[in-house]
Design a protein around this motif. Sequence first.
Motif, PDB file in Angstrom:
ATOM      1  N   PRO A 155     -17.123  54.796  48.617  1.00 17.57           N
ATOM      2  CA  PRO A 155     -16.127  53.502  48.725  1.00 17.57           C
ATOM      3  C   PRO A 155     -16.389  52.453  48.104  1.00 17.57           C
ATOM      4  O   PRO A 155     -17.373  52.271  47.444  1.00 17.57           O
ATOM      5  N   SER A 156     -15.501  51.679  47.592  1.00 17.40           N
ATOM      6  CA  SER A 156     -15.563  50.384  47.085  1.00 17.40           C
ATOM      7  C   SER A 156     -16.126  49.228  48.067  1.00 17.40           C
ATOM      8  O   SER A 156     -16.344  49.590  49.343  1.00 17.40           O
ATOM      9  N   LEU A 157     -16.567  48.292  47.586  1.00 16.99           N
ATOM     10  CA  LEU A 157     -17.198  47.151  48.308  1.00 16.99           C
ATOM     11  C   LEU A 157     -16.350  46.679  49.372  1.00 16.99           C
ATOM     12  O   LEU A 157     -16.792  46.230  50.346  1.00 16.99           O
ATOM     13  N   GLU A 158     -15.051  46.401  48.589  1.00 19.56           N
ATOM     14  CA  GLU A 158     -14.063  45.932  49.596  1.00 19.56           C
ATOM     15  C   GLU A 158     -13.757  46.697  50.621  1.00 19.56           C
ATOM     16  O   GLU A 158     -13.622  46.346  51.844  1.00 19.56           O
ATOM     17  N   GLU A 159     -13.648  47.993  50.565  1.00 10.19           N
ATOM     18  CA  GLU A 159     -13.523  48.979  51.672  1.00 10.19           C
ATOM     19  C   GLU A 159     -14.585  49.136  52.795  1.00 10.19           C
ATOM     20  O   GLU A 159     -14.010  49.036  53.855  1.00 10.19           O
ATOM     21  N   LEU A 160     -15.771  48.773  52.321  1.00  7.68           N
ATOM     22  CA  LEU A 160     -16.571  48.845  53.441  1.00  7.68           C
ATOM     23  C   LEU A 160     -16.799  47.366  54.314  1.00  7.68           C
ATOM     24  O   LEU A 160     -17.170  47.338  55.426  1.00  7.68           O
ATOM     25  N   LEU A 161     -16.290  46.587  53.465  1.00  6.06           N
ATOM     26  CA  LEU A 161     -16.295  45.020  54.173  1.00  6.06           C
ATOM     27  C   LEU A 161     -15.163  45.039  55.104  1.00  6.06           C
ATOM     28  O   LEU A 161     -15.518  44.650  56.170  1.00  6.06           O
ATOM     29  N   VAL A 162     -14.004  45.539  54.681  1.00 11.42           N
ATOM     30  CA  VAL A 162     -12.728  45.678  55.528  1.00 11.42           C
ATOM     31  C   VAL A 162     -13.005  46.717  56.783  1.00 11.42           C
ATOM     32  O   VAL A 162     -12.842  46.115  58.130  1.00 11.42           O
ATOM     33  N   LYS A 163     -13.724  47.713  56.475  1.00  8.60           N
ATOM     34  CA  LYS A 163     -14.153  48.640  57.439  1.00  8.60           C
ATOM     35  C   LYS A 163     -14.953  48.065  58.610  1.00  8.60           C
ATOM     36  O   LYS A 163     -14.802  48.309  59.779  1.00  8.60           O
ATOM     37  N   GLU A 194     -20.163  49.760  43.745  1.00  3.98           N
ATOM     38  CA  GLU A 194     -20.543  48.640  43.061  1.00  3.98           C
ATOM     39  C   GLU A 194     -21.821  48.714  42.220  1.00  3.98           C
ATOM     40  O   GLU A 194     -22.839  49.112  42.618  1.00  3.98           O
ATOM     41  N   LYS A 195     -21.622  48.300  41.130  1.00  6.09           N
ATOM     42  CA  LYS A 195     -22.886  48.294  40.188  1.00  6.09           C
ATOM     43  C   LYS A 195     -23.959  47.340  40.468  1.00  6.09           C
ATOM     44  O   LYS A 195     -23.760  46.082  41.073  1.00  6.09           O
TER      45      LYS A 195
END
Length: 269
Positions: free
Chosen positions: A134-142, A189-190
């Motif tokens: 998942p993207s970093l944003e997806e994990l943050l929102v989750k 994320e790199k």
Amino acid sequence: MSRLIAQKLFTKQSMAPSLLCIRSYHPIAKDFVKPITIEPLTYTTDSLQSKVLDHCLSNNVPKYGFKEKSIVESIKQLELSPSLVSVLGASNSPSFVHSSPAVLELIKYHLVTKRYELTKDIPQENIDHNNGLPSLEELLVKRLQMDIPIGSQLTDLFAQLSMPSQFLMETALPELLNLADDMIYFSNEKDHFDMAWYTKRLGVAFTYVASKLFMAQDISPNFVETMNFAHEKLNNVMKLGDYYNNTEEFAWYTLMVSVNLIKSQLSRN
């Protein structure tokens, strides 16, 4: 080398070794093993303590908040001995605001188990091959969405977490850094292996803090404004992080802005 520099942004160099994180400077799979005992919890996920605290978070914290009444109600509902409340937080000292050791254990359980739940379904092979993550944003929102059921209790939670105390230094801040570390490690994320390793984690950590503070005041349906805020904040922080790549300025900038935001938000409560 552990996250020593990142921790020094929050603590003095003379702080006890137990306050320092033990993860490596660069990502190593063993740092993210999912055991039956999730540190810093001292009991297993199938223990009586976990059963009570999990029931409490699901059934009584949304109604009563992070208070001893929530724990007592869960013990009653599970038909357990009332004396159990006295041993739940045996490893904690009372906080500055006189939160009982059991309440501190409830908060700790919430922070640790939600961090674990965030990434528990991501297969290790996906991480090894950097595929399907998942993207970093997806994990943050989750992670933010996980706290929707207790949205009305977030102000009280922040009040307890922000008070200067042993619990703040030994549990709350390390868990914040661990959460940021997990979100980066389990995302696409790199990563970096220089000073940017620290600045990126601080940026993600304080994006999460700022988003949760916004969430505590948010009255929009299903906290949709909070999710929009988190998206914009993360985007800005990551851009700024690239701009200050390999320097300490970004870490100090993020720290100062976030501390001021926390102070301004808490002063309204």
